[in-house]
Design a protein around this motif. Structure first.
Motif, PDB file in Angstrom:
ATOM      1  N   UNK A 246      -2.785 -16.206 -13.659  1.00 38.77           N
ATOM      2  CA  UNK A 246      -3.884 -17.056 -13.190  1.00 38.77           C
ATOM      3  C   UNK A 246      -4.380 -16.615 -11.818  1.00 38.77           C
ATOM      4  N   UNK A 247      -3.447 -16.331 -10.906  1.00 39.86           N
ATOM      5  CA  UNK A 247      -3.820 -15.945  -9.540  1.00 39.86           C
ATOM      6  C   UNK A 247      -3.320 -14.534  -9.244  1.00 39.86           C
ATOM      7  N   UNK A 248      -4.069 -13.865  -8.391  1.00 45.55           N
ATOM      8  CA  UNK A 248      -3.626 -12.559  -7.914  1.00 45.55           C
ATOM      9  C   UNK A 248      -2.514 -12.751  -6.892  1.00 45.55           C
ATOM     10  N   UNK A 249      -1.767 -11.695  -6.650  1.00 47.93           N
ATOM     11  CA  UNK A 249      -0.689 -11.761  -5.666  1.00 47.93           C
ATOM     12  C   UNK A 249      -1.269 -11.843  -4.253  1.00 47.93           C
ATOM     13  N   UNK A 250      -0.508 -12.472  -3.377  1.00 51.35           N
ATOM     14  CA  UNK A 250      -0.965 -12.662  -1.997  1.00 51.35           C
ATOM     15  C   UNK A 250      -0.197 -11.732  -1.058  1.00 51.35           C
ATOM     16  N   UNK A 251      -0.881 -11.376   0.038  1.00 50.61           N
ATOM     17  CA  UNK A 251      -0.282 -10.518   1.056  1.00 50.61           C
ATOM     18  C   UNK A 251       0.369 -11.327   2.172  1.00 50.61           C
ATOM     19  N   UNK A 252      -0.055 -12.568   2.311  1.00 52.18           N
ATOM     20  CA  UNK A 252       0.505 -13.463   3.327  1.00 52.18           C
ATOM     21  C   UNK A 252       0.613 -14.866   2.723  1.00 52.18           C
ATOM     22  N   UNK A 253       1.703 -15.550   3.049  1.00 51.96           N
ATOM     23  CA  UNK A 253       1.889 -16.936   2.614  1.00 51.96           C
ATOM     24  C   UNK A 253       2.426 -17.726   3.805  1.00 51.96           C
ATOM     25  N   UNK A 254       1.757 -18.820   4.142  1.00 53.19           N
ATOM     26  CA  UNK A 254       2.238 -19.690   5.219  1.00 53.19           C
ATOM     27  C   UNK A 254       2.740 -20.993   4.616  1.00 53.19           C
TER      28      UNK A 254
ATOM     29  N   UNK B  62       4.029 -13.757  -4.794  1.00 54.20           N
ATOM     30  CA  UNK B  62       4.481 -12.907  -3.692  1.00 54.20           C
ATOM     31  C   UNK B  62       4.158 -11.448  -4.002  1.00 54.20           C
ATOM     32  N   UNK B  63       3.371 -10.845  -3.114  1.00 56.20           N
ATOM     33  CA  UNK B  63       3.029  -9.439  -3.280  1.00 56.20           C
ATOM     34  C   UNK B  63       4.158  -8.511  -2.858  1.00 56.20           C
ATOM     35  N   UNK B  64       4.002  -7.233  -3.144  1.00 59.28           N
ATOM     36  CA  UNK B  64       5.039  -6.244  -2.841  1.00 59.28           C
ATOM     37  C   UNK B  64       5.302  -6.154  -1.349  1.00 59.28           C
ATOM     38  N   UNK B  65       4.255  -6.151  -0.533  1.00 57.86           N
ATOM     39  CA  UNK B  65       4.377  -6.047   0.919  1.00 57.86           C
ATOM     40  C   UNK B  65       3.975  -7.360   1.593  1.00 57.86           C
ATOM     41  N   UNK B  66       4.364  -8.440   0.991  1.00 57.64           N
ATOM     42  CA  UNK B  66       3.964  -9.771   1.464  1.00 57.64           C
ATOM     43  C   UNK B  66       4.778 -10.208   2.692  1.00 57.64           C
ATOM     44  N   UNK B  67       4.147 -11.010   3.539  1.00 59.70           N
ATOM     45  CA  UNK B  67       4.814 -11.665   4.658  1.00 59.70           C
ATOM     46  C   UNK B  67       4.739 -13.177   4.427  1.00 59.70           C
ATOM     47  N   UNK B  68       5.848 -13.868   4.661  1.00 57.30           N
ATOM     48  CA  UNK B  68       5.900 -15.315   4.469  1.00 57.30           C
ATOM     49  C   UNK B  68       6.298 -15.975   5.787  1.00 57.30           C
ATOM     50  N   UNK B  69       5.444 -16.870   6.280  1.00 64.81           N
ATOM     51  CA  UNK B  69       5.711 -17.627   7.490  1.00 64.81           C
ATOM     52  C   UNK B  69       6.207 -19.013   7.100  1.00 64.81           C
TER      53      UNK B  69
ATOM     54  N   UNK C 169       8.353 -17.152  -7.237  1.00 63.87           N
ATOM     55  CA  UNK C 169       6.929 -17.201  -7.560  1.00 63.87           C
ATOM     56  C   UNK C 169       6.339 -15.802  -7.763  1.00 63.87           C
ATOM     57  N   UNK C 170       5.483 -15.654  -8.775  1.00 60.90           N
ATOM     58  CA  UNK C 170       4.783 -14.383  -8.970  1.00 60.90           C
ATOM     59  C   UNK C 170       3.653 -14.170  -7.972  1.00 60.90           C
TER      60      UNK C 170
ATOM     61  N   UNK D 170      -0.731 -30.840  -5.295  1.00 62.46           N
ATOM     62  CA  UNK D 170       0.542 -30.796  -4.591  1.00 62.46           C
ATOM     63  C   UNK D 170       1.052 -29.366  -4.605  1.00 62.46           C
ATOM     64  N   UNK D 171       1.716 -28.968  -3.546  1.00 64.95           N
ATOM     65  CA  UNK D 171       2.221 -27.601  -3.455  1.00 64.95           C
ATOM     66  C   UNK D 171       3.190 -27.304  -4.587  1.00 64.95           C
ATOM     67  N   UNK D 172       4.077 -28.247  -4.893  1.00 64.19           N
ATOM     68  CA  UNK D 172       5.050 -28.035  -5.961  1.00 64.19           C
ATOM     69  C   UNK D 172       4.357 -27.826  -7.308  1.00 64.19           C
ATOM     70  N   UNK D 173       3.291 -28.582  -7.559  1.00 65.46           N
ATOM     71  CA  UNK D 173       2.547 -28.436  -8.816  1.00 65.46           C
ATOM     72  C   UNK D 173       1.825 -27.097  -8.860  1.00 65.46           C
ATOM     73  N   UNK D 174       1.272 -26.684  -7.735  1.00 62.12           N
ATOM     74  CA  UNK D 174       0.577 -25.399  -7.661  1.00 62.12           C
ATOM     75  C   UNK D 174       1.534 -24.248  -7.950  1.00 62.12           C
ATOM     76  N   UNK D 175       2.728 -24.287  -7.363  1.00 63.26           N
ATOM     77  CA  UNK D 175       3.706 -23.223  -7.577  1.00 63.26           C
ATOM     78  C   UNK D 175       4.227 -23.232  -9.014  1.00 63.26           C
ATOM     79  N   UNK D 176       4.429 -24.432  -9.571  1.00 62.02           N
ATOM     80  CA  UNK D 176       4.900 -24.527 -10.953  1.00 62.02           C
ATOM     81  C   UNK D 176       3.878 -23.957 -11.921  1.00 62.02           C
ATOM     82  N   UNK D 177       2.611 -24.278 -11.686  1.00 62.93           N
ATOM     83  CA  UNK D 177       1.546 -23.766 -12.556  1.00 62.93           C
ATOM     84  C   UNK D 177       1.457 -22.246 -12.466  1.00 62.93           C
TER      85      UNK D 177
END
Length: 326
Positions: free
Chosen positions: A244-252, A275-282, A272-273, A230-237
């Protein structure tokens, strides 16, 4: 002239009685109230010996007697057979129910997977640009998964490419596709220049029959990571274990409209950690939904309407200068 006389009846006429009364005309059973017939049917069955109460022949004979006496068969209205209370309490008058809610609930819960209609797919989607442009994509034939409309997807990637300074392709980076479903958004991102994409989807059938085949057919399976959560579980983890995960440059973010609380979801994403410094969120969201002007350190760049759908894009401050060129 012959005289004539009119003979009067020997007894006075009986007063008029309402036809709706069930006792006024016993020879006309169809005037009898249905509730009285049903009560008689219940009482007749309850009077049977306990050893024969479920005898089909005895029940059928009783039913025929009721039909002959009242002119209607009310056995279909009877959902249970109970003996008259020893206390002699009167039954409450009310509408008869064919099926009790509890019985209906049990029937619904007893439906097996084999009895449900099989889920099928069709090829109505396609990649809009990049290395595998016009490649067909699978999508569920039903309404349980609703992919982002192609006109919205095309506009979103056009805005991102212009904001990145290259209208022909995306800036290289990592893409996180939340509520991925068919994977059309993440696949579009890889096709247009992203190095890899992560897909978060909880429906196992969609993953095995739609998402994974789409990645395999486009040749992007090795560039993808599928998270069955679930998205909520993924973000909580990710929030509890930020390394655990590297930062992302784009999030949809393309959730099913009626199943999420946008204020709560966007609040979780803003902390959420991932989100990258120059990230775009759709973010795709329905009309009459109040959205925040910021998401973490990102600001709102574009908010466009497409029919009943809105497309919102958050990005870094330097991307605002590119706004006039979109």
């Amino acid at each position: 002239m012959a005289s004539s006389s009119l003979s009067l009846p020997s007894s006075p006429l009986k007063p008029f009685t309402r036809l709706s009364s069930p006792t006024a005309y016993p020879n006309f059973p169809h005037f009898r109230a249905p509730q009285q017939a049903i009560t008689t049917f219940r009482t007749s069955l309850a009077a049977l010996p306990s050893s024969k109460i479920f005898d089909a022949k005895m029940v059928e004979e009783t039913r025929k007697k009721i039909v002959e006496k009242y002119g209607n068969d009310f056995s279909g209205y009877i959902t249970d057979i109970k003996k008259p209370s020893s206390k002699g309490r009167k039954q409450k008058k009310g509408r008869n129910q064919r099926v009790k809610p509890e019985e209906m609930k049990e029937e619904v819960e007893n439906i097996t997977e084999e009895e449900k209609p099989p889920r099928t797919t069709h090829k109505l989607l396609q990649v809009l640009g990049g290395k595998v442009k016009r490649r067909k994509l699978l999508s569920p034939a039903g309404m349980d998964v609703r992919p982002m409309m192609q006109i919205v997807r095309g506009a979103a990637f056009g805005i991102l490419q212009s904001a990145g300074g290259n209208p022909a392709s995306l800036r290289p980076g990592r893409w996180l596709d939340l509520y991925s479903g068919t994977g059309s958004v993440g696949i579009e991102a890889i096709s247009r220049g992203c190095s890899e994409a992560h897909f978060v989807e909880m429906d196992s059938w969609v993953i095995s029959e739609v998402l994974r085949p789409n990645l395999r057919n486009t040749g992007f399976l090795d560039d993808s990571v599928i998270h069955v959560k679930r998205v909520e579980s993924f973000l909580t983890y990710a929030e509890k274990f930020p390394d655990t995960y590297k930062k992302f440059d784009y999030i949809s973010v393309t959730p099913p409209y009626m199943e999420v609380n946008y204020a709560k979801l966007m609040g979780q994403i803003s902390r959420s950690p991932l989100i990258g410094e120059d990230c775009f969120i759709l973010v795709e969201y329905p009309l009459k939904t109040k959205m925040s002007e910021t998401c973490g350190h990102l600001i709102q760049i574009v908010d466009r309407r497409f029919g009943r759908t809105n497309l919102l894009i958050y990005g870094p401050e330097w991307a605002v200068k590119k706004k006039g060129t979109t």
